[in-house]
Write an enzyme that holds these catalytic residues in place. Structure first.
Site, PDB file in Angstrom:
ATOM      1  N   ASP A 113       3.930  18.551  -4.101  1.00 50.29           N
ATOM      2  CA  ASP A 113       3.044  18.478  -5.273  1.00 50.29           C
ATOM      3  C   ASP A 113       1.579  18.636  -4.856  1.00 50.29           C
ATOM      4  OD1 ASP A 113       4.706  18.220  -7.455  1.00 50.29           O
ATOM      5  OD2 ASP A 113       4.660  16.025  -7.515  1.00 50.29           O
TER       6      ASP A 113
ATOM      7  N   GLU B  49       0.826  -1.215   0.000  1.00 51.53           N
ATOM      8  CA  GLU B  49       0.000   0.000   0.000  1.00 51.53           C
ATOM      9  C   GLU B  49       0.851   1.253   0.000  1.00 51.53           C
ATOM     10  OE1 GLU B  49      -2.917  -0.176  -0.715  1.00 51.53           O
ATOM     11  OE2 GLU B  49      -3.645  -2.137  -0.053  1.00 51.53           O
ATOM     12  N   GLY B  50       0.381   2.258  -0.708  1.00 55.42           N
ATOM     13  CA  GLY B  50       1.134   3.497  -0.870  1.00 55.42           C
ATOM     14  C   GLY B  50       0.890   4.504   0.248  1.00 55.42           C
ATOM     15  N   PHE B  51       1.573   5.616   0.097  1.00 55.72           N
ATOM     16  CA  PHE B  51       1.574   6.688   1.088  1.00 55.72           C
ATOM     17  C   PHE B  51       0.165   7.182   1.435  1.00 55.72           C
ATOM     18  CE2 PHE B  51       2.981  11.331   1.816  1.00 55.72           C
ATOM     19  CZ  PHE B  51       3.368  11.079   3.116  1.00 55.72           C
ATOM     20  N   ASN B  52      -0.652   7.369   0.416  1.00 54.92           N
ATOM     21  CA  ASN B  52      -1.929   8.042   0.663  1.00 54.92           C
ATOM     22  C   ASN B  52      -3.018   7.137   1.195  1.00 54.92           C
ATOM     23  OD1 ASN B  52      -1.477  10.945  -0.145  1.00 54.92           O
ATOM     24  ND2 ASN B  52      -0.558   9.814  -1.837  1.00 54.92           N
TER      25      ASN B  52
ATOM     26  N   HIS C 189      -3.421  16.456 -11.142  1.00 48.74           N
ATOM     27  CA  HIS C 189      -2.734  15.237 -10.699  1.00 48.74           C
ATOM     28  C   HIS C 189      -2.982  14.140 -11.721  1.00 48.74           C
ATOM     29  CE1 HIS C 189      -2.354  11.332  -8.354  1.00 48.74           C
ATOM     30  NE2 HIS C 189      -1.138  11.745  -8.635  1.00 48.74           N
TER      31      HIS C 189
HETATM   32  N1  LIG Z   1       5.646  13.415  -6.317  1.00 50.92           N
HETATM   33  C1  LIG Z   1       4.618  12.724  -6.800  1.00 50.92           C
HETATM   34  N2  LIG Z   1       4.497  11.424  -6.490  1.00 50.92           N
HETATM   35  C2  LIG Z   1       3.431  10.758  -6.979  1.00 50.92           C
HETATM   36  C3  LIG Z   1       2.467  11.385  -7.793  1.00 50.92           C
HETATM   37  N3  LIG Z   1       1.541  10.472  -8.111  1.00 50.92           N
HETATM   38  C4  LIG Z   1       1.906   9.326  -7.509  1.00 50.92           C
HETATM   39  N4  LIG Z   1       3.054   9.482  -6.826  1.00 50.92           N
HETATM   40  C5  LIG Z   1       3.795   8.477  -6.058  1.00 50.92           C
HETATM   41  O1  LIG Z   1       3.111   7.243  -6.164  1.00 50.92           O
HETATM   42  C6  LIG Z   1       2.457   6.937  -4.953  1.00 50.92           C
HETATM   43  C7  LIG Z   1       1.040   6.548  -5.282  1.00 50.92           C
HETATM   44  O2  LIG Z   1       0.557   5.706  -4.320  1.00 50.92           O
HETATM   45  P1  LIG Z   1      -0.618   6.110  -3.323  1.00 50.92           P
HETATM   46  O3  LIG Z   1      -0.108   7.138  -2.411  1.00 50.92           O
HETATM   47  O4  LIG Z   1      -1.104   4.833  -2.765  1.00 50.92           O
HETATM   48  O5  LIG Z   1      -1.773   6.729  -4.223  1.00 50.92           O
HETATM   49  P2  LIG Z   1      -2.667   5.955  -5.312  1.00 50.92           P
HETATM   50  O6  LIG Z   1      -1.990   4.662  -5.653  1.00 50.92           O
HETATM   51  O7  LIG Z   1      -2.713   6.916  -6.456  1.00 50.92           O
HETATM   52  O8  LIG Z   1      -4.009   5.718  -4.719  1.00 50.92           O
HETATM   53  C8  LIG Z   1       2.522   8.170  -4.090  1.00 50.92           C
HETATM   54  O9  LIG Z   1       2.553   7.901  -2.729  1.00 50.92           O
HETATM   55  C9  LIG Z   1       3.785   8.832  -4.577  1.00 50.92           C
HETATM   56  O10 LIG Z   1       4.899   8.242  -3.964  1.00 50.92           O
HETATM   57  C10 LIG Z   1       2.647  12.762  -8.103  1.00 50.92           C
HETATM   58  O11 LIG Z   1       1.855  13.384  -8.782  1.00 50.92           O
HETATM   59  N5  LIG Z   1       3.724  13.387  -7.581  1.00 50.92           N
HETATM   60 MG   LIG Z   2      -1.784   3.012  -4.102  1.00 52.00          MG
END
Ligand SMILES: Nc1nc2c(ncn2[C@@H]2O[C@H](COP(=O)(O)OP(=O)(O)O)[C@@H](O)[C@H]2O)c(=O)[nH]1
Ligand SMILES: [Mg+2]
Ligand SMILES: *[C@@H]1O[C@H](CO)[C@@H](O)[C@H](O)[C@H]1NC(C)=O
Ligand SMILES: *[C@@H]1O[C@H](CO)[C@@H](O)[C@H](O)[C@H]1NC(C)=O
Ligand SMILES: *[C@@H]1O[C@H](CO)[C@@H](O)[C@H](O)[C@H]1NC(C)=O
Length: 449
Positions: free
Chosen positions: A391, A74-77, A312
């Protein structure tokens, strides 16, 4: 007393021996901006006492520590979203006693691939303003937990999982039961019989007991179990994303969300970029920000935003699956141009995770595009997580914003704009895929204060 303890927590954060450079910067920001935060008890700690080990008042007061982690891919958000679920659980636990949520250090995230940058064991203070989070629920960094709880041990680890049998007769009911572990456990015995596992990169940390809990329901359904079925003082919920929000977009949700104020130094970088390249300042854009989120209540539609379109554009894994709801680059650029024309904006800021080749193509299609491109030094300082926040902050201040379908990265920007008081029409927008027939736009979630 509880307030005192919270203050002490926020002060002690700055004394973590890790990451001195960042610490210095944070300290400067802290001292200049958050001077009123320093409590008399905080001064006694004195900066620079790296060997400082707090006297464990907590044991005497019987504080219990809640720790958690999220499924590694799982990612950051999404992780930010899981924090909100844990904050609701904390609200339930706090009704009965003294609990602290230990903030899981950031690191080893799949998307954080910038080479040669140490991205592990990152404290929350590098990305968020922890004293602000503390105004909602008591929290502390993991390093502080280590210092305060007397050792790298977590007494009880509960690995959350679903039910092997799924939903019985298709009927949804909330339940939680101790069950055999369904998946191969990511924990193993060490020589002493303790459990070794992924504890945010802290290799010496051990779990004393690891069991699995099948759970179906909202986060607070776990409260009776944590209160009644174990006396462990430190408890970790692994796979915490298994539980749902108590009440999505309700008051507790928004309180926790609003408390997740971005770290001041990242907001400053974003603001500088806005002023320099986008002719955007809080004054002219009517995006006034109160350092104390509890005092902030913007009227919907009061924010004007800077004279640019914020975008975005999520790529990478979103395009690999050939998803129907994700646009082609060309389609996305056409949409941006039409919005810019309609809203008389001549600047566009693009946040994207596009890979190098796609980025080159995008630059050709949209030469006027502005992006936040960190130098290597900046990247090393802010890390991938900090750059993502910068961003998001810049997108959050645009006069008009458009995001990517079902991206939690975009969702967090929608929320930030809601907090700033933008007209929902300028926020809840997303790109449509070329082959998408019914391109439903994102839902407007109003803040409950
Ligand atoms: N700096 C930057 N990183 C991004 C961007 N889009 C995605 N990322 C990177 O890819 C990850 C996407 O994973 P997540 O946070 O789970 O969001 P989701 O997967 O789009 O729901 C982010 O946490 C960032 O590390 C962006 O527009 N700018
Ligand atoms: Mg994700
Ligand atoms: C918690 O304890 C109660 C009472 O002993 C028991 O009925 C229940 O099954 C336990 N729940 C879990 C998840 O262990
Ligand atoms: C481990 O935890 C479970 C659940 O609380 C409990 O039933 C079990 O007795 C514990 N095992 C040990 C060795 O303490
Ligand atoms: C910047 O914005 C201000 C008002 O917000 C405007 O008066 C000024 O002309 C703008 N400057 C440029 C270079 O666009």
């Amino acid at each position: 007393m509880a307030a005192d303890r919270r203050k002490a927590h926020s002060v002690m954060l700055w004394l973590s021996p890790k990451n001195r450079f960042m610490q210095l910067i944070l300290l400067v920001v802290f001292v200049t901006v958050g001077a009123t935060e320093i409590s008399p008890s905080g001064e006694a700690f004195g900066a620079g006492q790296t060997a400082f080990k707090p006297v464990s008042v907590s044991v005497a007061r019987n504080i219990r520590y809640l720790l958690y982690d999220v499924n590694p891919p799982e990612g950051f958000n999404l992780r930010r979203d899981v924090f909100i679920r844990m904050a609701s659980l904390m609200k339930s636990l706090l009704k009965t006693g003294d609990w602290v949520l230990v903030l899981p250090p950031w690191g080893r995230l799949y998307h954080w691939q910038s080479p040669d940058i140490h991205q592990i064991r990152i404290p929350w203070a590098e990305f968020f303003d922890v004293p602000s989070i503390n105004r909602n629920i008591p929290v502390m960094e993991y390093e502080q937990f280590l210092a305060e709880s007397g050792g790298p041990f977590i007494e009880q680890v509960y690995v959350l999982q679903s039910y092997a049998e799924g939903w019985t007769d298709g009927k949804w009911e909330e339940k939680v039961d101790e069950r055999p572990c369904m998946e191969h456990l990511m924990y193993s015995h060490d020589k002493q019989g303790y459990f070794r596992g992924w504890f945010w990169g802290y290799e010496e940390t051990r779990g004393l007991n690891v069991t699995c809990l099948s759970v179906q329901g909202h986060a607070s359904i776990l409260a009776p179990v944590l209160l009644g079925n174990t006396t462990a003082q430190s408890l970790m919920l692994d796979r915490a994303e298994t539980v749902l929000h108590d009440h999505y977009a309700g008051k507790d949700y928004w309180d926790a969300r609003r408390s997740m104020v971005f770290a001041k130094h990242l907001r400053m970088v974003g603001d500088e970029f806005r002023a320099r390249y986008l002719n955007s300042t809080d004054e002219s854009d009517k995006t006034h920000y109160n350092e104390d989120w509890t005092q902030m209540k913007s009227k919907l539609g009061s924010a004007k935003g800077g004279p640019y379109l914020g975008v975005h554009l999520r790529r990478k894994d979103f395009i690999w699956g050939h998803r129907k709801d994700v646009p082609s680059l060309k389609g996305a650029v056409n949409k941006m141009r039409s919005i810019m024309k309609q809203h008389k904006l001549d600047k566009v800021f693009v946040a994207t995770d596009a890979a190098e080749e796609e980025l080159e193509e995008l630059k050709k299609l949209l030469p006027e595009m502005g992006r936040f491109e960190p130098t290597w030094e900046e990247l090393e300082l802010y890390k991938d997580g900090g750059v993502a926040i910068i961003d998001q902050w810049i997108c959050a201040h645009a006069r008009y914003f458009i995001g990517t379908s079902v991206s939690t990265f975009s969702f967090r920007i929608y929320e930030e704009r809601e907090i700033l008081g933008f007209d929902p029409k300028t926020t809840y927008n997303r790109f449509c895929g070329e082959k998408e027939t019914d391109c439903e736009q994102p839902t407007h979630w109003k803040i409950e204060y």
